[in-house]
Design an enzyme around this catalytic site. Sequence first.
Site, PDB file in Angstrom:
ATOM      1  CG  PHE A 133      -1.764   1.102   1.525  1.00  0.00           C
ATOM      2  CD1 PHE A 133      -3.058   1.109   1.003  1.00  0.00           C
ATOM      3  CD2 PHE A 133      -1.371   2.170   2.339  1.00  0.00           C
ATOM      4  CE1 PHE A 133      -3.939   2.158   1.288  1.00  0.00           C
ATOM      5  CE2 PHE A 133      -2.246   3.222   2.626  1.00  0.00           C
ATOM      6  CZ  PHE A 133      -3.533   3.201   2.098  1.00  0.00           C
ATOM      7  NE  ARG A 247      -4.809   5.507  11.090  1.00  0.00           N
ATOM      8  CZ  ARG A 247      -5.166   6.729  10.684  1.00  0.00           C
ATOM      9  NH1 ARG A 247      -6.390   7.174  10.893  1.00  0.00           N
ATOM     10  NH2 ARG A 247      -4.288   7.504  10.073  1.00  0.00           N
ATOM     11  CD  GLU A 367      -1.982   1.615   9.246  1.00  0.00           C
ATOM     12  OE1 GLU A 367      -2.910   2.425   9.101  1.00  0.00           O
ATOM     13  OE2 GLU A 367      -1.843   0.602   8.553  1.00  0.00           O
TER      14      GLU A 367
HETATM   15  P1  TGC Z   1      -9.365  15.626   6.248  1.00  0.00           P
HETATM   16  O1  TGC Z   1      -9.860  16.854   5.548  1.00  0.00           O
HETATM   17  O2  TGC Z   1      -9.506  15.519   7.716  1.00  0.00           O
HETATM   18  O3  TGC Z   1     -10.067  14.330   5.607  1.00  0.00           O
HETATM   19  C1  TGC Z   1     -10.204  14.158   4.210  1.00  0.00           C
HETATM   20  C2  TGC Z   1     -11.453  13.296   4.006  1.00  0.00           C
HETATM   21  O4  TGC Z   1     -11.259  12.008   4.598  1.00  0.00           O
HETATM   22  C3  TGC Z   1     -12.242  11.768   5.633  1.00  0.00           C
HETATM   23  N1  TGC Z   1     -11.523  11.075   6.718  1.00  0.00           N
HETATM   24  C4  TGC Z   1     -11.641   9.766   6.965  1.00  0.00           C
HETATM   25  N2  TGC Z   1     -12.418   8.834   6.410  1.00  0.00           N
HETATM   26  C5  TGC Z   1     -12.320   7.581   6.884  1.00  0.00           C
HETATM   27  N3  TGC Z   1     -11.459   7.219   7.829  1.00  0.00           N
HETATM   28  C6  TGC Z   1     -10.638   8.121   8.406  1.00  0.00           C
HETATM   29  N4  TGC Z   1      -9.781   7.736   9.351  1.00  0.00           N
HETATM   30  C7  TGC Z   1     -10.718   9.478   7.975  1.00  0.00           C
HETATM   31  N5  TGC Z   1     -10.071  10.615   8.313  1.00  0.00           N
HETATM   32  C8  TGC Z   1     -10.576  11.586   7.543  1.00  0.00           C
HETATM   33  C9  TGC Z   1     -12.721  13.148   6.016  1.00  0.00           C
HETATM   34  O5  TGC Z   1     -14.036  13.074   6.547  1.00  0.00           O
HETATM   35  C10 TGC Z   1     -12.696  13.853   4.680  1.00  0.00           C
HETATM   36  O6  TGC Z   1     -13.806  13.398   3.915  1.00  0.00           O
HETATM   37  P2  TGC Z   1     -14.522  14.348   2.823  1.00  0.00           P
HETATM   38  O7  TGC Z   1     -15.733  13.575   2.390  1.00  0.00           O
HETATM   39  O8  TGC Z   1     -14.839  15.622   3.540  1.00  0.00           O
HETATM   40  O9  TGC Z   1     -13.537  14.552   1.731  1.00  0.00           O
HETATM   41  O10 TGC Z   1      -7.860  15.411   5.796  1.00  0.00           O
HETATM   42  P3  TGC Z   1      -6.519  16.144   6.256  1.00  0.00           P
HETATM   43  O11 TGC Z   1      -5.676  16.369   5.046  1.00  0.00           O
HETATM   44  O12 TGC Z   1      -6.829  17.316   7.124  1.00  0.00           O
HETATM   45  O13 TGC Z   1      -5.744  15.016   7.113  1.00  0.00           O
HETATM   46  C11 TGC Z   1      -6.285  14.474   8.210  1.00  0.00           C
HETATM   47  C12 TGC Z   1      -5.298  13.496   8.907  1.00  0.00           C
HETATM   48  C13 TGC Z   1      -4.072  14.215   9.397  1.00  0.00           C
HETATM   49  C14 TGC Z   1      -6.049  12.938  10.097  1.00  0.00           C
HETATM   50  C15 TGC Z   1      -4.923  12.351   7.997  1.00  0.00           C
HETATM   51  O14 TGC Z   1      -4.340  12.731   6.857  1.00  0.00           O
HETATM   52  C16 TGC Z   1      -4.104  11.278   8.676  1.00  0.00           C
HETATM   53  O15 TGC Z   1      -4.668  10.347   9.234  1.00  0.00           O
HETATM   54  N6  TGC Z   1      -2.714  11.326   8.652  1.00  0.00           N
HETATM   55  C17 TGC Z   1      -1.871  10.237   9.098  1.00  0.00           C
HETATM   56  C18 TGC Z   1      -1.298   9.543   7.885  1.00  0.00           C
HETATM   57  C19 TGC Z   1      -1.197   8.061   8.069  1.00  0.00           C
HETATM   58  O16 TGC Z   1      -1.773   7.461   8.961  1.00  0.00           O
HETATM   59  N7  TGC Z   1      -0.476   7.413   7.179  1.00  0.00           N
HETATM   60  C20 TGC Z   1      -0.375   5.997   7.201  1.00  0.00           C
HETATM   61  C21 TGC Z   1       0.257   5.461   5.931  1.00  0.00           C
HETATM   62  S1  TGC Z   1      -0.001   3.730   5.681  1.00  0.00           S
HETATM   63  C22 TGC Z   1       0.912   2.994   6.867  1.00  0.00           C
HETATM   64  O17 TGC Z   1       1.496   3.556   7.729  1.00  0.00           O
HETATM   65  C23 TGC Z   1       0.920   1.518   6.778  1.00  0.00           C
HETATM   66  S2  TGC Z   1       1.874   0.737   7.947  1.00  0.00           S
HETATM   67  C24 TGC Z   1       1.327  -0.807   7.619  1.00  0.00           C
HETATM   68  C25 TGC Z   1       1.923  -1.881   8.402  1.00  0.00           C
HETATM   69  O18 TGC Z   1       3.069  -2.300   8.130  1.00  0.00           O
HETATM   70  O19 TGC Z   1       1.171  -2.414   9.295  1.00  0.00           O
HETATM   71  P1  FAD Z   2       6.150  13.223   9.990  1.00  0.00           P
HETATM   72  O1  FAD Z   2       4.792  13.375   9.412  1.00  0.00           O
HETATM   73  O2  FAD Z   2       7.254  14.027   9.406  1.00  0.00           O
HETATM   74  O3  FAD Z   2       6.059  13.504  11.549  1.00  0.00           O
HETATM   75  C1  FAD Z   2       7.229  13.734  12.360  1.00  0.00           C
HETATM   76  C2  FAD Z   2       6.764  14.166  13.751  1.00  0.00           C
HETATM   77  O4  FAD Z   2       5.993  15.377  13.654  1.00  0.00           O
HETATM   78  C3  FAD Z   2       5.841  13.139  14.430  1.00  0.00           C
HETATM   79  O5  FAD Z   2       6.109  13.132  15.808  1.00  0.00           O
HETATM   80  C4  FAD Z   2       4.459  13.703  14.191  1.00  0.00           C
HETATM   81  O6  FAD Z   2       3.511  13.301  15.181  1.00  0.00           O
HETATM   82  C5  FAD Z   2       4.726  15.204  14.255  1.00  0.00           C
HETATM   83  N1  FAD Z   2       3.732  15.990  13.515  1.00  0.00           N
HETATM   84  C6  FAD Z   2       3.424  15.939  12.190  1.00  0.00           C
HETATM   85  N2  FAD Z   2       2.442  16.811  11.895  1.00  0.00           N
HETATM   86  C7  FAD Z   2       2.099  17.407  13.060  1.00  0.00           C
HETATM   87  C8  FAD Z   2       1.125  18.380  13.434  1.00  0.00           C
HETATM   88  N3  FAD Z   2       0.268  18.897  12.534  1.00  0.00           N
HETATM   89  N4  FAD Z   2       1.059  18.776  14.727  1.00  0.00           N
HETATM   90  C9  FAD Z   2       1.885  18.238  15.657  1.00  0.00           C
HETATM   91  N5  FAD Z   2       2.826  17.293  15.375  1.00  0.00           N
HETATM   92  C10 FAD Z   2       2.920  16.894  14.098  1.00  0.00           C
HETATM   93  N6  FAD Z   2       3.366   4.191   4.820  1.00  0.00           N
HETATM   94  C11 FAD Z   2       2.625   3.681   3.781  1.00  0.00           C
HETATM   95  O7  FAD Z   2       2.022   4.427   3.012  1.00  0.00           O
HETATM   96  N7  FAD Z   2       2.578   2.327   3.582  1.00  0.00           N
HETATM   97  C12 FAD Z   2       3.229   1.443   4.369  1.00  0.00           C
HETATM   98  O8  FAD Z   2       3.131   0.233   4.138  1.00  0.00           O
HETATM   99  C13 FAD Z   2       4.023   1.945   5.442  1.00  0.00           C
HETATM  100  N8  FAD Z   2       4.772   1.094   6.199  1.00  0.00           N
HETATM  101  C14 FAD Z   2       5.656   1.612   7.118  1.00  0.00           C
HETATM  102  C15 FAD Z   2       6.583   0.755   7.735  1.00  0.00           C
HETATM  103  C16 FAD Z   2       7.532   1.280   8.612  1.00  0.00           C
HETATM  104  C17 FAD Z   2       8.564   0.365   9.225  1.00  0.00           C
HETATM  105  C18 FAD Z   2       7.512   2.667   8.941  1.00  0.00           C
HETATM  106  C19 FAD Z   2       8.502   3.238   9.931  1.00  0.00           C
HETATM  107  C20 FAD Z   2       6.613   3.512   8.333  1.00  0.00           C
HETATM  108  C21 FAD Z   2       5.695   3.011   7.389  1.00  0.00           C
HETATM  109  N9  FAD Z   2       4.835   3.859   6.667  1.00  0.00           N
HETATM  110  C22 FAD Z   2       4.065   3.358   5.635  1.00  0.00           C
HETATM  111  C23 FAD Z   2       4.946   5.312   6.834  1.00  0.00           C
HETATM  112  C24 FAD Z   2       4.223   5.864   8.056  1.00  0.00           C
HETATM  113  O9  FAD Z   2       2.835   5.828   7.888  1.00  0.00           O
HETATM  114  C25 FAD Z   2       4.711   7.293   8.300  1.00  0.00           C
HETATM  115  O10 FAD Z   2       6.034   7.183   8.766  1.00  0.00           O
HETATM  116  C26 FAD Z   2       3.840   8.046   9.282  1.00  0.00           C
HETATM  117  O11 FAD Z   2       2.582   8.337   8.705  1.00  0.00           O
HETATM  118  C27 FAD Z   2       4.491   9.355   9.781  1.00  0.00           C
HETATM  119  O12 FAD Z   2       5.017  10.111   8.733  1.00  0.00           O
HETATM  120  P2  FAD Z   2       6.538  10.660   8.795  1.00  0.00           P
HETATM  121  O13 FAD Z   2       7.418   9.516   9.150  1.00  0.00           O
HETATM  122  O14 FAD Z   2       6.793  11.363   7.509  1.00  0.00           O
HETATM  123  O15 FAD Z   2       6.564  11.663   9.999  1.00  0.00           O
END
Ligand code: TGC
Ligand code: FAD
Length: 388
Positions: A133, A247, A367
């Site tokens: 992903f 999550r 996540e």
């Molecule tokens: P925002 O304007 O708040 O939201 C955009 C649209 O999305 C809707 N929405 C959600 N829908 C479903 N589930 C959720 N959790 C949702 N959060 C928001 C929201 O209602 C809106 O919908 P619409 O209809 O109005 O368009 O967006 P924003 O740009 O302000 O960002 C919000 C924020 C910061 C919470 C979001 O971007 C976020 O969650 N950031 C964290 C990024 C993250 O978690 N990345 C993960 C990457 S994948 C990964 O890490 C895989 S690890 C896998 C593994 O090895 O296990």
């Molecule tokens: P940043 O966004 O740069 O954040 C750095 C610090 O700033 C954090 O402490 C954060 O909380 C803080 N911060 C950021 N914004 C704010 C704010 N507005 N206010 C206050 N504090 C803030 N991603 C995928 O898409 N797919 C995957 O399969 C995937 N697998 C992963 C596997 C591993 C081993 C790791 C380490 C990461 C993986 N990720 C994946 C990425 C992961 O989702 C990101 O690392 C995560 O979302 C955080 O982004 P960043 O590392 O760029 O940190």
Amino acid sequence: MAFEGVDYFNLDDLLSEEELMVRNTVRKFVDDEVLPTIEEHYQNGTYPAELVPKMAEMGLFGMTLPEEYGCAGMNYRCYGLAMQELERGDSAIRSFASVQSSLVMWPIFTYGSEEQKKKWLPKLATAEAIGCFGLTEPDHGSDPGGMKTTAVKTDNGYVLNGAKMWITNGTLADVAVVWAKLDGVIRGFLVEKGTKGFTAPEMKGKHSLRASVTSELVFDDCEIPAENILPGVEGLKGPLKCLTQARYGIAWGAVGAAMGCYDSALNYTKTRIQFDKPLASFQLIQNKLVYMVDAITKAQLMNMQLSHLKENDSMRPQHVSMAKRNGVYIALEVARLARDIHGANGILGEYPIMRHMANLETVKTYEGTHDIHTLIIGADITGIQAFK
Ligand code: TGC
Ligand code: FAD
């Protein structure tokens, strides 16, 4: 020694026969197959490929999706319990299952065409195909809405340009679910291994999640056919809804890591003698053990109710944020206390503690970081968004 679980509030009473059966099957798999080899994989930085077909045989990939696509059709509590047990083994094993199930199969099932579902879901369920992903980019982690990867429509399909980073299973994957902007709008695309202009080099040098493959995804004028766009979703909510699925599993998984650390610490304190008495007889040690079992029990209760909300379609993403944030937080606290209780032995690979602790540093970040989930809950309760 077989793991007997950590169930201070008799939560097993709330589980159905099927849920207990799934939990016990995965628990035994972790004891028999994961724990004997995972430390070596972790130390060597290798991924335990031999475990993947066994996980597929148990129906752990896409386990909540329907049987018509070769999946197990189980409920979300079964999914949570399976993730809990897998992460007691290692976060990398749970990560593999999370990505395959929630971040690859779920979006194909939810947003995909019938052809895409028929082509990919049965193969992903048996692990004949592996998926990844791609959302995070080098310059966009917590704010994926700012992504720079683009898709441009051509006569035959789409051309992708850009890069993703930190992608679990990227190098292994037969299919990547990639999020990119088409005319400024985020869309999902299926990019197959071997497509010209697509490479997925592995990232090395990690001190955490060492038994998991983490990769970059690079798209350099990468042409994909028109039928590889996910037709059923547009906008950032597409990937964010997938994250809610994953999550959910992490909330359970992190508690599994905590259960493993607590179990190890409890056993250790009963046999380790200092000042002519077992460690377990000292008040300060008991205080730590009680903190651990108390934190685990509260997180288990939260997860049980989360699964109830999920099954009743009343779970909101903010509920998942709280459970993920809490589960990982307490797991790290429990791991640190367990490390302390094991003394010097706590740094050895003979015990699972340092491995869990280092893994949980990733789980805290991916996540949605701990603080991003704080802001999600903060916005929910105050009505004031404090991200930007
Ligand atoms: P925002 O304007 O708040 O939201 C955009 C649209 O999305 C809707 N929405 C959600 N829908 C479903 N589930 C959720 N959790 C949702 N959060 C928001 C929201 O209602 C809106 O919908 P619409 O209809 O109005 O368009 O967006 P924003 O740009 O302000 O960002 C919000 C924020 C910061 C919470 C979001 O971007 C976020 O969650 N950031 C964290 C990024 C993250 O978690 N990345 C993960 C990457 S994948 C990964 O890490 C895989 S690890 C896998 C593994 O090895 O296990
Ligand atoms: P940043 O966004 O740069 O954040 C750095 C610090 O700033 C954090 O402490 C954060 O909380 C803080 N911060 C950021 N914004 C704010 C704010 N507005 N206010 C206050 N504090 C803030 N991603 C995928 O898409 N797919 C995957 O399969 C995937 N697998 C992963 C596997 C591993 C081993 C790791 C380490 C990461 C993986 N990720 C994946 C990425 C992961 O989702 C990101 O690392 C995560 O979302 C955080 O982004 P960043 O590392 O760029 O940190």
